[in-house]
Design a protein around this motif. Structure first.
Motif, PDB file in Angstrom:
ATOM      1  N   LEU A  58       0.789  -1.290   0.094  1.00 19.87           N
ATOM      2  CA  LEU A  58       0.007   0.068  -0.125  1.00 19.87           C
ATOM      3  C   LEU A  58       0.858   1.379  -0.014  1.00 19.87           C
ATOM      4  O   LEU A  58       0.663   2.375  -0.952  1.00 19.87           O
ATOM      5  N   ARG A  59       1.948   1.169   0.782  1.00 15.38           N
ATOM      6  CA  ARG A  59       2.763   2.246   0.774  1.00 15.38           C
ATOM      7  C   ARG A  59       3.548   2.537  -0.261  1.00 15.38           C
ATOM      8  O   ARG A  59       3.550   3.781  -0.794  1.00 15.38           O
ATOM      9  N   ARG A  60       3.910   1.650  -1.134  1.00 17.49           N
ATOM     10  CA  ARG A  60       4.589   1.686  -2.342  1.00 17.49           C
ATOM     11  C   ARG A  60       3.802   2.371  -3.661  1.00 17.49           C
ATOM     12  O   ARG A  60       3.920   3.227  -4.346  1.00 17.49           O
ATOM     13  N   LEU A  61       2.449   1.866  -3.643  1.00 15.85           N
ATOM     14  CA  LEU A  61       1.303   2.310  -4.326  1.00 15.85           C
ATOM     15  C   LEU A  61       1.178   3.671  -4.284  1.00 15.85           C
ATOM     16  O   LEU A  61       0.905   4.626  -5.252  1.00 15.85           O
ATOM     17  N   LEU A  62       1.015   4.161  -3.103  1.00 12.82           N
ATOM     18  CA  LEU A  62       0.598   5.502  -2.719  1.00 12.82           C
ATOM     19  C   LEU A  62       2.023   6.379  -3.037  1.00 12.82           C
ATOM     20  O   LEU A  62       1.598   7.712  -3.590  1.00 12.82           O
ATOM     21  N   THR A  63       3.221   6.146  -2.806  1.00 10.95           N
ATOM     22  CA  THR A  63       4.290   6.843  -3.088  1.00 10.95           C
ATOM     23  C   THR A  63       4.974   6.815  -4.366  1.00 10.95           C
ATOM     24  O   THR A  63       5.744   7.691  -4.830  1.00 10.95           O
ATOM     25  N   GLU A  64       4.793   5.624  -5.160  1.00  6.39           N
ATOM     26  CA  GLU A  64       5.430   5.431  -6.288  1.00  6.39           C
ATOM     27  C   GLU A  64       4.706   5.400  -7.711  1.00  6.39           C
ATOM     28  O   GLU A  64       5.186   5.127  -8.638  1.00  6.39           O
ATOM     29  N   THR A  65       3.383   5.587  -7.429  1.00  5.10           N
ATOM     30  CA  THR A  65       2.316   5.287  -8.595  1.00  5.10           C
ATOM     31  C   THR A  65       1.355   6.296  -8.678  1.00  5.10           C
ATOM     32  O   THR A  65       1.261   7.029  -7.696  1.00  5.10           O
ATOM     33  N   THR A  66       0.595   6.278  -9.603  1.00  4.17           N
ATOM     34  CA  THR A  66      -0.487   7.277  -9.496  1.00  4.17           C
ATOM     35  C   THR A  66      -1.947   6.444  -9.128  1.00  4.17           C
ATOM     36  O   THR A  66      -3.008   6.870  -9.088  1.00  4.17           O
ATOM     37  N   LEU A  67      -1.744   5.128  -8.684  1.00  6.05           N
ATOM     38  CA  LEU A  67      -2.991   4.478  -8.402  1.00  6.05           C
ATOM     39  C   LEU A  67      -3.483   4.678  -6.942  1.00  6.05           C
ATOM     40  O   LEU A  67      -2.781   5.277  -6.068  1.00  6.05           O
ATOM     41  N   LYS A  68      -4.730   4.440  -6.996  1.00  8.65           N
ATOM     42  CA  LYS A  68      -5.494   4.688  -5.561  1.00  8.65           C
ATOM     43  C   LYS A  68      -5.842   3.392  -4.849  1.00  8.65           C
ATOM     44  O   LYS A  68      -6.542   2.594  -5.522  1.00  8.65           O
TER      45      LYS A  68
END
Length: 299
Positions: A58-68
């Motif tokens: 979750l942390r990587r998705l929030l910080t490294e992608t545009t995904l929600k």
């Protein structure tokens, strides 16, 4: 001028179990990101067995992608205090969507905890959210729940499933995602019965690419759902993996298109961390997506 509406699009992912699977997952993440989904859900094992890995993803998705990301959260076997801490951690970390689930009891363990059902978990999420109103700029966390197009194994009948779904909405749920189903009539029947009972929230069909007979056999056994005999015969009769994939993708597209034609608000694809079949389904559906543009241009 009013903006055109588009079907919601989302995918399910799960935390990697090894360095090799992590590399494969991130290839999938990047390919799925290109389709501009509305969100991606992140699941974890029974009773939060790999919760830290899920939080890391979750942390990587929030910080490294545009995904929600939409964080799965189960309550079985957890205390109210423990769940409150997890919810607070998720919201404090930037997560703005939570899928509230009862969860399955792991083998060898009895059910324990003072939050036993998903509707209770939804209420707890809302309680924690209310204490963070200032940080949320008076906004809300989006709370999803599960719906069952076929009878839940623990339910006495379909009416009980609908009663449970209504209780989740009354507790504060915003939307529901169905578990896997194999016949278009299953989704249609669920929505009809739910609306008749007073459920008003969107019910998003959850669809699995029907390309793996091994996975189909396992899921149908766990959920107690019989796979359509004709589909099973076509999959088993395929002479090559490519032919089996074409058969499975075509069947998945038919299932998804029937739900969308029946008024489904969108589509949730169970990817099993593999992007190829999911993208094949999406390409065949030719699902309309909003244009890629900045915020100012879209207002």
């Amino acid at each position: 001028m009013s903006q055109p509406s588009y079907p919601a699009l989302s995918y399910e992912l799960y935390p990697p179990r090894s360095a090799e699977s992590e590399q494969s997952l991130w290839t999938t993440v990047r390919r799925l990101e290109e389709t501009r989904p509305d969100f991606v859900s992140v699941t974890y094992g029974a009773a939060g067995s790999n919760r830290e890995a899920a939080i890391g993803l979750l942390r990587r998705l929030l910080t490294e992608t545009t995904l929600k990301p939409l964080a799965h959260l189960t309550c079985v076997g957890s205390s109210r205090t423990e769940l409150t801490g997890i919810i607070d951690r998720l919201i404090g970390g930037g997560v703005r969507g939570i899928l509230a689930l009862r969860g399955d009891t792991p083998e060898g363990r009895t059910r324990a905890g003072d939050v036993e059902h998903a509707d209770e978990l939804v209420r707890l999420i809302r309680e924690v959210e209310a204490q963070r109103t200032a940080q949320l700029a008076a906004g809300r966390v989006s709370v999803g729940v599960a719906a069952y197009a076929t009878r839940h194994p623990d339910s006495a009948n379909l009416d009980q499933d609908i009663d449970v779904l209504l209780a989740k909405e009354e507790a504060g749920a915003d939307f529901a995602i169905t578990q896997v189903f194999f016949r278009p009539s299953d989704y249609t029947r669920l929505v009809t019965r739910a609306r008749r009972a007073g459920v008003t929230m969107p019910i998003i069909p959850g669809v699995m690419p029907l390309t793996s007979t091994r996975r189909l056999r396992k899921l149908s056994s766990l959920a107690g759902i019989d796979v359509d005999d004709a589909l099973w015969a076509r999959l088993e009769g395929a002479r090559t993996d490519d032919e089996r994939r074409r058969v499975g993708v075509a069947a998945t597209v038919d299932l998804a298109r029937a739900a969308l034609d029946d008024g489904a608000p969108g589509l949730h694809l169970y990817t099993f961390n593999q992007h190829a079949a999911a993208l094949d389904v999406l390409d065949a559906l030719d699902l309309a997506r909003p244009p890629q543009a900045g915020l100012a241009a879209s207002l």
